[in-house]
Scaffold this active site. Sequence first.
Site, PDB file in Angstrom:
ATOM      1  N   GLN A 147      -4.479  -1.610   9.835  1.00  0.00           N
ATOM      2  CA  GLN A 147      -4.468  -2.945   9.224  1.00  0.00           C
ATOM      3  C   GLN A 147      -5.054  -3.972  10.205  1.00  0.00           C
ATOM      4  O   GLN A 147      -4.678  -4.016  11.376  1.00  0.00           O
ATOM      5  CB  GLN A 147      -3.034  -3.323   8.823  1.00  0.00           C
ATOM      6  CG  GLN A 147      -2.921  -4.617   8.044  1.00  0.00           C
ATOM      7  CD  GLN A 147      -3.555  -4.579   6.646  1.00  0.00           C
ATOM      8  OE1 GLN A 147      -3.688  -3.516   6.042  1.00  0.00           O
ATOM      9  NE2 GLN A 147      -3.964  -5.722   6.148  1.00  0.00           N
TER      10      GLN A 147
ATOM     11  N   LYS B  71       0.838  -1.204   0.000  1.00  0.00           N
ATOM     12  CA  LYS B  71       0.000   0.000   0.000  1.00  0.00           C
ATOM     13  C   LYS B  71       0.872   1.252   0.000  1.00  0.00           C
ATOM     14  O   LYS B  71       0.640   2.201  -0.751  1.00  0.00           O
ATOM     15  CB  LYS B  71      -0.937  -0.009   1.213  1.00  0.00           C
ATOM     16  CG  LYS B  71      -2.030  -1.080   1.124  1.00  0.00           C
ATOM     17  CD  LYS B  71      -2.815  -1.279   2.419  1.00  0.00           C
ATOM     18  CE  LYS B  71      -3.784  -2.445   2.293  1.00  0.00           C
ATOM     19  NZ  LYS B  71      -4.538  -2.752   3.517  1.00  0.00           N
TER      20      LYS B  71
ATOM     21  N   ASP C 245     -10.827   2.891   4.404  1.00  0.00           N
ATOM     22  CA  ASP C 245     -11.115   1.455   4.344  1.00  0.00           C
ATOM     23  C   ASP C 245     -12.622   1.186   4.243  1.00  0.00           C
ATOM     24  O   ASP C 245     -13.033   0.070   3.940  1.00  0.00           O
ATOM     25  CB  ASP C 245     -10.620   0.764   5.630  1.00  0.00           C
ATOM     26  CG  ASP C 245      -9.382  -0.081   5.410  1.00  0.00           C
ATOM     27  OD1 ASP C 245      -9.163  -0.529   4.271  1.00  0.00           O
ATOM     28  OD2 ASP C 245      -8.643  -0.284   6.386  1.00  0.00           O
TER      29      ASP C 245
HETATM   30  N1  GUN Z   1      -6.983  -6.926   6.426  1.00  0.00           N
HETATM   31  C1  GUN Z   1      -7.354  -7.622   5.319  1.00  0.00           C
HETATM   32  N2  GUN Z   1      -7.867  -6.792   4.390  1.00  0.00           N
HETATM   33  C2  GUN Z   1      -7.823  -5.548   4.914  1.00  0.00           C
HETATM   34  C3  GUN Z   1      -8.196  -4.273   4.421  1.00  0.00           C
HETATM   35  O1  GUN Z   1      -8.722  -4.104   3.298  1.00  0.00           O
HETATM   36  N3  GUN Z   1      -7.973  -3.232   5.259  1.00  0.00           N
HETATM   37  C4  GUN Z   1      -7.435  -3.389   6.493  1.00  0.00           C
HETATM   38  N4  GUN Z   1      -7.279  -2.306   7.238  1.00  0.00           N
HETATM   39  N5  GUN Z   1      -7.084  -4.554   6.981  1.00  0.00           N
HETATM   40  C5  GUN Z   1      -7.275  -5.628   6.187  1.00  0.00           C
END
Ligand code: GUN
Length: 292
Positions: A96, A52, A119
């Site tokens: 995350q 990311k 998100d």
């Molecule tokens: N863990 C797995 N997928 C995601 C996501 O799209 N965002 C976040 N913050 N954690 C995740």
Amino acid sequence: MNILDGKATSKAIQQEIAAEVAERTSKGLKTPHLAAVLIGADGASQTYVNSKVKACERCGFKSTLVQRPADISEEELLQIVDDLNNNDDIDGFIVQLPLPKHINEQSVVNAIRQSKDVDGFHPASVGKMVLNLPTFLPATPYGIMQLLERYDVPTQGKHAVVIGRSHIVGSPMSILLSKNGAPGNCTVTLTHSRTKNLEEITKTADIIVVALGVPEFLKADMVKDGAVVIDVGITRVEDASTPKGYAIKGDVAYDEVAPKCSFITPVPGGVGPMTIASLLKNTLLAAADKPA
Ligand code: GUN
């Protein structure tokens, strides 16, 4: 059989975003700034967050990584969220998931200011999505919807079967596929661990989205000819023959399912890269027309 190439599509979207960032800057608008909070040292989470951050750099965004050990207290994490909420230079941020067991994930998500919730996990974001109001869509479902759109995959009136009801993928996917729009207008069946006769249901599906995290779960005899298959699985499976010691496996037995499909996403290179493109799109949206 057509491959829904998430890697190429994500690259194209990231180029579009980079062009938009350059245009913004030339107009005196703010450089979008995404922050990511990573708690603990889980290998997969580290890989995702690093991807990311790298994608941000490619698109001309600013990025900030806040990394803390797994024994951080919930209070300390809530303080980090509060600081990011109040930092005017940061347009959007993610925490995350999953978080360590001693931290209440929902409390942390609830503490994120909705205008920075790139998100799309905050209850207010989820509510807006359900009402088909403009909001940040969760990155993985949003990425899948963009793949369907860019490849002109027919969805109207189709029977879509979603396998898995997680808050991150299955549940929002069922809402987005059933919404009145394009892509959308599917008749959706949301299936999960208590579903009876899953195979009977998947065999009637025009579109199947598998988001279980069980490698090679979906077999050829569960899929009808001409189906569209979207594989959200990305499980690390030990494989001594690879340099990293593991291989990434999807939820679909690809070799036997692919020949029956009209469209299918590969793993890797399908849904995964689209998630990142969507997060960047959301961050650009969060930066809106803020001046530099
Ligand atoms: N863990 C797995 N997928 C995601 C996501 O799209 N965002 C976040 N913050 N954690 C995740």
